[in-house]
Design a protein around this motif. Structure first.
Motif, short mmCIF file in Angstrom:
data_model
loop_
_atom_site.label_atom_id
_atom_site.label_comp_id
_atom_site.label_asym_id
_atom_site.label_seq_id
_atom_site.Cartn_x
_atom_site.Cartn_y
_atom_site.Cartn_z
N ALA A 28 -2.42 2.80 -22.31
CA ALA A 28 -3.31 1.47 -22.96
C ALA A 28 -4.49 1.60 -22.39
CB ALA A 28 -2.44 0.33 -22.24
N GLU A 67 -5.73 -2.68 -26.20
CA GLU A 67 -4.77 -1.63 -27.21
C GLU A 67 -3.88 -0.95 -26.40
OE1 GLU A 67 -6.21 2.23 -30.05
OE2 GLU A 67 -7.90 1.33 -28.85
N VAL A 68 -2.78 -0.58 -27.16
CA VAL A 68 -1.50 0.20 -26.68
C VAL A 68 -1.19 1.10 -27.49
CG1 VAL A 68 -0.91 -1.91 -25.32
CG2 VAL A 68 0.13 -1.39 -27.47
N SER A 73 6.06 -0.76 -24.76
CA SER A 73 6.92 -1.81 -25.24
C SER A 73 6.69 -2.95 -24.52
CB SER A 73 8.45 -1.53 -25.43
OG SER A 73 8.72 -1.06 -23.97
N LYS A 76 1.08 -6.04 -24.36
CA LYS A 76 0.77 -5.90 -25.81
C LYS A 76 -0.35 -6.40 -25.73
CE LYS A 76 2.30 -10.37 -26.96
NZ LYS A 76 2.76 -11.14 -25.54
N ASP A 79 -2.30 -9.45 -23.30
CA ASP A 79 -1.64 -9.88 -22.28
C ASP A 79 -2.74 -9.46 -20.94
OD1 ASP A 79 0.84 -10.36 -23.21
OD2 ASP A 79 1.79 -8.21 -22.79
N ASP A 138 3.47 1.23 -19.43
CA ASP A 138 4.69 0.29 -19.14
C ASP A 138 5.19 0.16 -17.92
OD1 ASP A 138 5.25 -0.77 -21.87
OD2 ASP A 138 6.55 0.73 -22.22
#
Length: 374
Positions: A28, A67-68, A73, A76, A79, A138
């Motif tokens: 990310a 950006e991810v 998951s 996003k 956030d 994540d």
């Protein structure tokens, strides 16, 4: 983007550098809102650890996901997140055991991995910048609730989990006595963590009265200034010559260690970095526990291994498994049990990072922890 780039020993410059890009589906990109300076950064700053020129320092941050990667998951774009200072995949043998600080996939050198690190710790770019690439996003990123401010979140990134980890590793139980060596940022958080775990008496040892006063006010700690009194003698006197149940070392190798200190260490003189380790061991009772989160590297001379064995003292040391404690720390802050921003004594803008380093390095009696706004 702009970032604080390491140029040489004692030389950090705020310059343009390439903005990071997604390199892996598990990455990310985070736009950083705030960061800080840690004692670990000072080891590179002072040239005690080899560090690549134009590399970015820093491992504590809060920001907004921009950006991810395709396989992310849990977070996003948009956030607000805090990043754990250590990097972990979340699924290797060690991560599954909760030992996130020793992730096998984040570092092939059989050691911990963290942002703003030298090659032996993964060589990841740091977060004293406008943007950072976050591997294993994540696991590394924790989505922040509205109740937690950016200032509180920066402290969640490293020093609060590390202080809590120190107390957890010591297995502090209600009614026990604890001695904490070092009243810096981690020592402050260790003292508060010992308090909420039910410690009956907390001794805090340092040479700076301002730091001792902070721990006294926020953790009900009993201050001992080692420049004026022998801490071991003071603790023994206060515990009927038994010693404390648990001891925490939160100093490690001082980041300003130079030629003189190295000579003293070699000759096993009083100023050896092993001094706080020895004090911790000498001040704990038989069958007690010594917990070490201060950063050491290589060998430490004059280590009293015989005392550990003869007195059945349990000795534990290690890098914090930050991800393991994020939910616990977040709940402590949300519930109002603590506002950890009391350790933030100074604020700077990222463009003034060189001044922030100088303050953190030279004004320890005034500066405990800095907030660097980006």
């Amino acid at each position: 983007m702009k970032a604080a780039l390491f140029k040489n020993k004692g030389d950090i410059e705020f310059q343009d550098t390439a903005k990071p890009k997604i390199q892996d589906p598990l990455d990310a990109i985070v736009k950083i809102k705030a960061t800080s300076i840690c004692g670990t950064d000072m080891h590179m700053y002072h040239g005690l650890v080899p560090f690549e020129k134009n590399h970015i320092l820093g491992h504590e941050f809060v920001g907004i996901v921009e950006e991810v990667g395709n396989h992310i998951s849990r977070v996003k774009p948009g956030d607000r997140v805090v990043g754990t200072s250590t990097i972990a995949c979340g699924w290797c043998f060690y991560c599954k055991m909760g030992y996130y600080g020793q992730c096998d996939n984040a570092n092939s050198n059989k050691s911990s991995a963290y942002f703003g690190s030298p090659a032996k710790a993964g060589g990841y770019q740091g977060v004293q910048a406008e943007y950072v690439r976050v591997p294993y996003a994540d696991t590394v990123l924790y989505k922040l609730p509205d109740e937690i401010t950016d200032e509180q979140a920066v402290i969640m990134s490293d020093i609060f989990p590390t202080g809590y980890f120190a107390a957890d590793m010591a297995e502090i139980k209600p009614g026990e006595s604890v001695a904490i060596y070092g009243a810096g940022p981690v020592g402050q958080m260790a003292a508060f963590s010992a308090k909420i775990m039910g410690a009956s008496r907390i001794f805090i040892i340092d040479e700076f009265n301002s730091r001792l006063k902070m721990a006294q006010e926020h953790a009900n700690a009993i201050p001992i200034n080692f420049s004026k009194k022998d801490p071991v003698k003071e603790i023994m006197k206060a515990t009927n010559n038994d010693g404390v149940d648990k001891a925490i070392e939160a100093v490690g190798v001082e980041a300003h260690t130079g030629l003189i200190e190295n000579i003293e260490e070699t000759l096993n003189l009083e100023q050896s970095p092993a001094k706080t380790l020895r004090w911790a061991i000498e001040s704990v009772r038989k069958c007690g526990v010594v917990s070490v989160v201060g950063v050491f590297s290589g060998n430490v001379n004059n280590f009293p291994i015989g005392t550990l064995m003869e007195r059945n003292i349990t000795f534990r040391a290690g890098v914090c498994h930050h991800r393991k404690y994020m939910e616990t720390i977040a709940n402590l802050i949300k519930s109002g049990q603590v506002d950890p921003t009391y350790v933030l004594t100074h604020r700077y803008k990222l463009k003034d990072i060189d001044e922030a380093y100088e303050m953190f390095d030279k004004e320890k009696n005034k500066c405990v922890k800095e907030l660097i706004e980006v």
